[in-house]
Motif scaffolding. Structure first.
Motif, short mmCIF file in Angstrom:
data_model
loop_
_atom_site.label_atom_id
_atom_site.label_comp_id
_atom_site.label_asym_id
_atom_site.label_seq_id
_atom_site.Cartn_x
_atom_site.Cartn_y
_atom_site.Cartn_z
N GLU A 1 0.83 -1.21 0.00
CA GLU A 1 0.00 0.00 0.00
C GLU A 1 0.86 1.25 0.00
O GLU A 1 0.59 2.21 -0.73
CB GLU A 1 -0.92 -0.01 1.22
N ALA B 1 1.04 3.88 -3.13
CA ALA B 1 0.63 5.27 -2.91
C ALA B 1 1.69 6.23 -3.43
O ALA B 1 1.37 7.24 -4.09
CB ALA B 1 0.37 5.50 -1.42
N ALA C 1 -5.67 -1.37 -2.37
CA ALA C 1 -6.22 -0.39 -1.42
C ALA C 1 -5.74 1.01 -1.77
O ALA C 1 -6.53 1.98 -1.73
CB ALA C 1 -5.81 -0.77 0.00
N GLU D 1 -7.58 2.21 -4.85
CA GLU D 1 -8.95 2.63 -4.52
C GLU D 1 -8.95 3.98 -3.80
O GLU D 1 -9.78 4.85 -4.10
CB GLU D 1 -9.62 1.57 -3.65
N ASN D 2 -8.02 4.15 -2.87
CA ASN D 2 -7.93 5.42 -2.14
C ASN D 2 -7.61 6.59 -3.07
O ASN D 2 -8.07 7.71 -2.84
CB ASN D 2 -6.87 5.33 -1.05
#
Length: 351
Positions: free
Chosen positions: A229, A233, A258, A261-262
């Protein structure tokens, strides 16, 4: 839990019960993975003469800690495979990422005089010397996944195809976006210091070059959800537009998804790596950026158990003309897509 001390007059074994307990040797169980999970089940193979009960074989097994789904499946599959044979006694060491403890576990196997050792080393280079010691003691060593520095440290090595994983991922992406010479392709690697990661990256680079593409953005994670993650990011922030991403590992891919999606990103396709059940189910559903994954079999240690049994019993691989078990067995790295996912789901592991 600990198993019974080993005692076999043929080799004059002396059981070191206290040391064995200290090293947390256990028989036929996995202490660091949920009991309710089931090992991936392969389709039953046709019975051959090799499957007939023979001479008793005691196999020592050691692998790293199951800190991600693939490694957990490695151990579960090995234990399940050993359980299929009434002539196999599996002596399983507690899974560990401590190199010195794993060396001590192998030394204990040597002292106990097991017939064979199936070893997935946390660090292949660090375990080479003690594996050579085992071979010199007349113990069959089967090296799994992470290679020793010296080929003489093992009788047989069972490998996934890390370079082939990269080639398969790159070839798939070339087929999907290779028509655009300006396509931006990103890579989320595993642990960069590991040779397996370097091989995957090299294969990916070579395959992309064949269609005129290259990696425009690259980050490395650590095969964990949290690491995936964080790395993803950072990648998404640095690359406002992408056409494709290859993530080396489906366990860390949970975190990668994740982060995607964020960030609210969906303009690219994503290819996974290793072949987890949740990724294959996402591919099957066709409702995310995930369009494919490249299998890195979690059955390698199970294959190691079968080969160790054959080697000790003086048998060969029945489907080969060769009268000896091969020196190296390298497993294939196929691409799983929506079209063929049903074929691979039965052997997928849980992330």
């Amino acid at each position: 839990m600990s198993g019974p001390a080993l005692s076999r007059p043929r080799r004059g074994w002396i059981a070191a019960a206290g040391t064995a307990a200290a090293l947390a040797l256990v028989v036929g169980c996995t202490s660091n993975t949920p009991e309710e999970e089931e090992a991936p089940q392969a389709a039953p193979a046709a019975a051959t003469g090799n499957d007939e009960s023979g001479e008793k074989v005691v196999i020592g097994f050691s692998a790293p800690a199951a800190d991600h789904g693939w490694m957990g499946s490695i151990t579960k599959s090995a234990v399940a495979e050993a359980g299929k044979y009434d002539d196999v006694e599996l002596v399983q060491a507690e899974a560990t990422n401590d190199v010195n403890l794993q060396i001590s576990q192998v030394e204990q196997f040597i002292n106990d005089g097991v017939d064979a050792i199936v070893l997935l080393p946390f660090d292949g280079a660090a375990l080479t010397e003690v594996a050579i010691e085992a071979m010199q003691a007349g113990i069959v060593v089967v090296n799994v996944d992470r290679e020793f520095e010296d080929p003489d440290a093992a009788r047989t090595t069972v490998l996934g195809d890390n370079y082939g994983m990269g080639v398969s991922a790159g070839a798939y992406i070339c087929g999907e976006v290779g028509g655009n010479p300006d396509a931006k392709v990103a890579e989320i690697a595993g642990i960069d210091s590991l040779p397996l990661t370097q091989d995957r990256s090299q294969g990916f680079e070579d395959a992309l070059a064949a269609c005129g593409l290259s990696v425009s953005n690259r980050v490395a994670a650590d095969f964990t959800v949290q690491g995936g993650e964080s790395a993803a990011a950072n990648l998404l922030q640095a690359a406002p537009e992408l056409d494709a991403i290859w993530n080396h590992d489906d366990d860390q891919g949970v975190g990668v998804l994740a982060a995607i999606e964020n960030a609210g990103r969906d303009e690219f396709i994503m290819v996974g790596g290793a072949g987890s059940k949740n990724v294959m189910e996402a591919i099957q559903a066709d409702d995310s950026v995930l369009k494919a994954t490249v299998v890195y079999p979690s059955t390698q240690a199970a294959d190691g158990i079968k080969l160790a049994r054959l080697l000790v019993q003086g048998k060969s691989m029945s489907d080969l003309v060769e009268v000896e078990v091969p020196r190296t067995v390298q497993l294939y790295a196929p691409v799983v897509t929506k079209e063929n996912v049903d074929q691979y789901l039965p052997t997928a592991f849980e992330s």
